[in-house]
Design a protein around this motif. Structure first.
Motif, PDB file in Angstrom:
ATOM      1  N   THR A   1      53.494 -44.399 -16.085  1.00  0.00           N
ATOM      2  CA  THR A   1      54.018 -43.044 -15.910  1.00  0.00           C
ATOM      3  C   THR A   1      55.485 -43.108 -15.492  1.00  0.00           C
ATOM      4  O   THR A   1      56.023 -44.188 -15.199  1.00  0.00           O
ATOM      5  CB  THR A   1      53.233 -42.279 -14.841  1.00  0.00           C
ATOM      6  OG1 THR A   1      53.422 -42.940 -13.579  1.00  0.00           O
ATOM      7  CG2 THR A   1      51.750 -42.231 -15.170  1.00  0.00           C
ATOM      8  N   GLN A   2      56.102 -41.946 -15.438  1.00  0.00           N
ATOM      9  CA  GLN A   2      57.467 -41.881 -14.931  1.00  0.00           C
ATOM     10  C   GLN A   2      57.504 -42.359 -13.489  1.00  0.00           C
ATOM     11  O   GLN A   2      58.414 -43.089 -13.070  1.00  0.00           O
ATOM     12  CB  GLN A   2      58.000 -40.452 -15.022  1.00  0.00           C
ATOM     13  CG  GLN A   2      59.452 -40.325 -14.549  1.00  0.00           C
ATOM     14  CD  GLN A   2      59.962 -38.901 -14.625  1.00  0.00           C
ATOM     15  OE1 GLN A   2      59.242 -37.957 -14.321  1.00  0.00           O
ATOM     16  NE2 GLN A   2      61.223 -38.745 -15.039  1.00  0.00           N
ATOM     17  N   GLU A   3      56.481 -41.979 -12.715  1.00  0.00           N
ATOM     18  CA  GLU A   3      56.420 -42.353 -11.305  1.00  0.00           C
ATOM     19  C   GLU A   3      56.245 -43.861 -11.115  1.00  0.00           C
ATOM     20  O   GLU A   3      56.799 -44.451 -10.184  1.00  0.00           O
ATOM     21  CB  GLU A   3      55.262 -41.615 -10.610  1.00  0.00           C
ATOM     22  CG  GLU A   3      55.462 -40.108 -10.489  1.00  0.00           C
ATOM     23  CD  GLU A   3      55.277 -39.368 -11.808  1.00  0.00           C
ATOM     24  OE1 GLU A   3      55.780 -38.232 -11.919  1.00  0.00           O
ATOM     25  OE2 GLU A   3      54.631 -39.931 -12.729  1.00  0.00           O
ATOM     26  N   SER A   4      55.474 -44.493 -11.999  1.00  0.00           N
ATOM     27  CA  SER A   4      55.214 -45.933 -11.835  1.00  0.00           C
ATOM     28  C   SER A   4      56.334 -46.811 -12.371  1.00  0.00           C
ATOM     29  O   SER A   4      56.394 -47.999 -12.066  1.00  0.00           O
ATOM     30  CB  SER A   4      53.897 -46.312 -12.523  1.00  0.00           C
ATOM     31  OG  SER A   4      54.015 -46.218 -13.935  1.00  0.00           O
ATOM     32  N   THR A   5      57.223 -46.225 -13.175  1.00  0.00           N
ATOM     33  CA  THR A   5      58.280 -47.022 -13.804  1.00  0.00           C
ATOM     34  C   THR A   5      59.690 -46.594 -13.423  1.00  0.00           C
ATOM     35  O   THR A   5      60.632 -47.390 -13.532  1.00  0.00           O
ATOM     36  CB  THR A   5      58.177 -46.925 -15.337  1.00  0.00           C
ATOM     37  OG1 THR A   5      58.366 -45.557 -15.734  1.00  0.00           O
ATOM     38  CG2 THR A   5      56.834 -47.442 -15.830  1.00  0.00           C
ATOM     39  N   GLY A   6      59.865 -45.323 -13.032  1.00  0.00           N
ATOM     40  CA  GLY A   6      61.206 -44.824 -12.754  1.00  0.00           C
ATOM     41  C   GLY A   6      61.976 -44.479 -14.010  1.00  0.00           C
ATOM     42  O   GLY A   6      63.183 -44.206 -13.964  1.00  0.00           O
ATOM     43  N   LEU A   7      61.288 -44.468 -15.159  1.00  0.00           N
ATOM     44  CA  LEU A   7      61.946 -44.166 -16.430  1.00  0.00           C
ATOM     45  C   LEU A   7      62.052 -42.652 -16.645  1.00  0.00           C
ATOM     46  O   LEU A   7      61.184 -41.885 -16.220  1.00  0.00           O
ATOM     47  CB  LEU A   7      61.162 -44.781 -17.592  1.00  0.00           C
ATOM     48  CG  LEU A   7      61.215 -46.302 -17.700  1.00  0.00           C
ATOM     49  CD1 LEU A   7      60.093 -46.800 -18.594  1.00  0.00           C
ATOM     50  CD2 LEU A   7      62.574 -46.743 -18.258  1.00  0.00           C
ATOM     51  N   ALA A   8      63.102 -42.255 -17.340  1.00  0.00           N
ATOM     52  CA  ALA A   8      63.275 -40.842 -17.678  1.00  0.00           C
ATOM     53  C   ALA A   8      62.281 -40.440 -18.751  1.00  0.00           C
ATOM     54  O   ALA A   8      61.743 -41.284 -19.484  1.00  0.00           O
ATOM     55  CB  ALA A   8      64.696 -40.603 -18.166  1.00  0.00           C
TER      56      ALA A   8
ATOM     57  N   TRP B   1      63.618 -44.731 -22.203  1.00  0.00           N
ATOM     58  CA  TRP B   1      62.846 -43.627 -21.642  1.00  0.00           C
ATOM     59  C   TRP B   1      61.381 -43.830 -21.981  1.00  0.00           C
ATOM     60  O   TRP B   1      61.046 -44.633 -22.851  1.00  0.00           O
ATOM     61  CB  TRP B   1      63.344 -42.282 -22.169  1.00  0.00           C
ATOM     62  CG  TRP B   1      63.353 -42.135 -23.670  1.00  0.00           C
ATOM     63  CD1 TRP B   1      64.202 -42.744 -24.549  1.00  0.00           C
ATOM     64  CD2 TRP B   1      62.479 -41.326 -24.465  1.00  0.00           C
ATOM     65  NE1 TRP B   1      63.916 -42.366 -25.847  1.00  0.00           N
ATOM     66  CE2 TRP B   1      62.869 -41.499 -25.829  1.00  0.00           C
ATOM     67  CE3 TRP B   1      61.420 -40.466 -24.162  1.00  0.00           C
ATOM     68  CZ2 TRP B   1      62.220 -40.851 -26.865  1.00  0.00           C
ATOM     69  CZ3 TRP B   1      60.778 -39.818 -25.206  1.00  0.00           C
ATOM     70  CH2 TRP B   1      61.181 -40.012 -26.548  1.00  0.00           C
TER      71      TRP B   1
END
Length: 201
Positions: free
Chosen positions: A166-173, A183
């Motif tokens: 997820t965005q939360e687990s990776t910090g990716l946009a 992203w």
């Protein structure tokens, strides 16, 4: 009525059909050219040992070459516009093969997505545990000559599959905010993947 009069139209039609089939076969790149262009998507040090899928002389999907490393490559589809080949880590093969099976059954994108999502959650569809990369190489139709394997002005993009990320687990946009920015697409699903589209010249 003369027998030759009856047979001539049939013979002419059969001859025309043979010429048509021969012409169609000539439009399909040879096995060697399909392999040559398919592996262009892979890193250079992984090309020689890559397994390659492509098309036989009748246009049927087949294995063109068995592999000796972890890379699987897909030759250009002669029925699709332009030039497009891809290579991916063999951990993605169950996912890719299942997609091909469902597409052959006539399933649309959503049906394929939902089926693989359910199977991945159930554990019947094996997905990469530590991430797996796909390389996609494309070019315009006028820049590709399948008969001699020459491709110009190619564009290479990268996809890293990280199931359930997820965005939360990776910090990716969730979308690219600058050219070439990585992203995450389809976050939280079996098909979660990092997209990297380098700026085009």
């Amino acid at each position: 009525m003369n027998l030759s009069t009856i047979m001539n139209p049939f013979c002419l039609s059969f001859f025309a059909l043979m010429l048509f089939l021969q012409a169609e076969a000539q439009q399909l790149p040879s096995k060697a050219m399909q392999i040559k262009t398919a592996v262009m998507a892979a890193p250079e040090d992984l090309r020689d040992g890559a397994m390659v899928y492509g098309y036989d002389t009748r246009g049927n999907w087949t294995v063109l070459r068995e592999g000796s490393n972890d890379m699987v490559c897909i030759a250009d589809d002669p029925n699709a516009e332009g030039f497009s080949v891809a290579c991916y880590h063999k951990q993605l093969e169950p996912f890719m093969e299942r997609g091909r099976e469902l597409k052959k059954e006539g399933k649309n994108f959503k049906e394929i997505f939902d089926t693989r999502e359910a199977e991945a959650k159930a554990g019947t569809l094996q997905m990469p545990k530590d991430g797996a990369t796909l390389y996609s190489l494309s070019a315009a139709a006028e820049d590709y000559n399948g008969m001699n394997g020459e491709v110009k002005n190619t564009y290479l993009r990268y996809v890293v599959y990280i199931p359930w990320a997820t965005q939360e687990s990776t910090g990716l946009a969730l979308k690219p905010e600058a050219p070439g920015m990585p992203w995450i697409m389809d976050p939280g699903t079996h098909r979660a993947h990092i997209m990297i589209n380098p700026p085009k010249e």
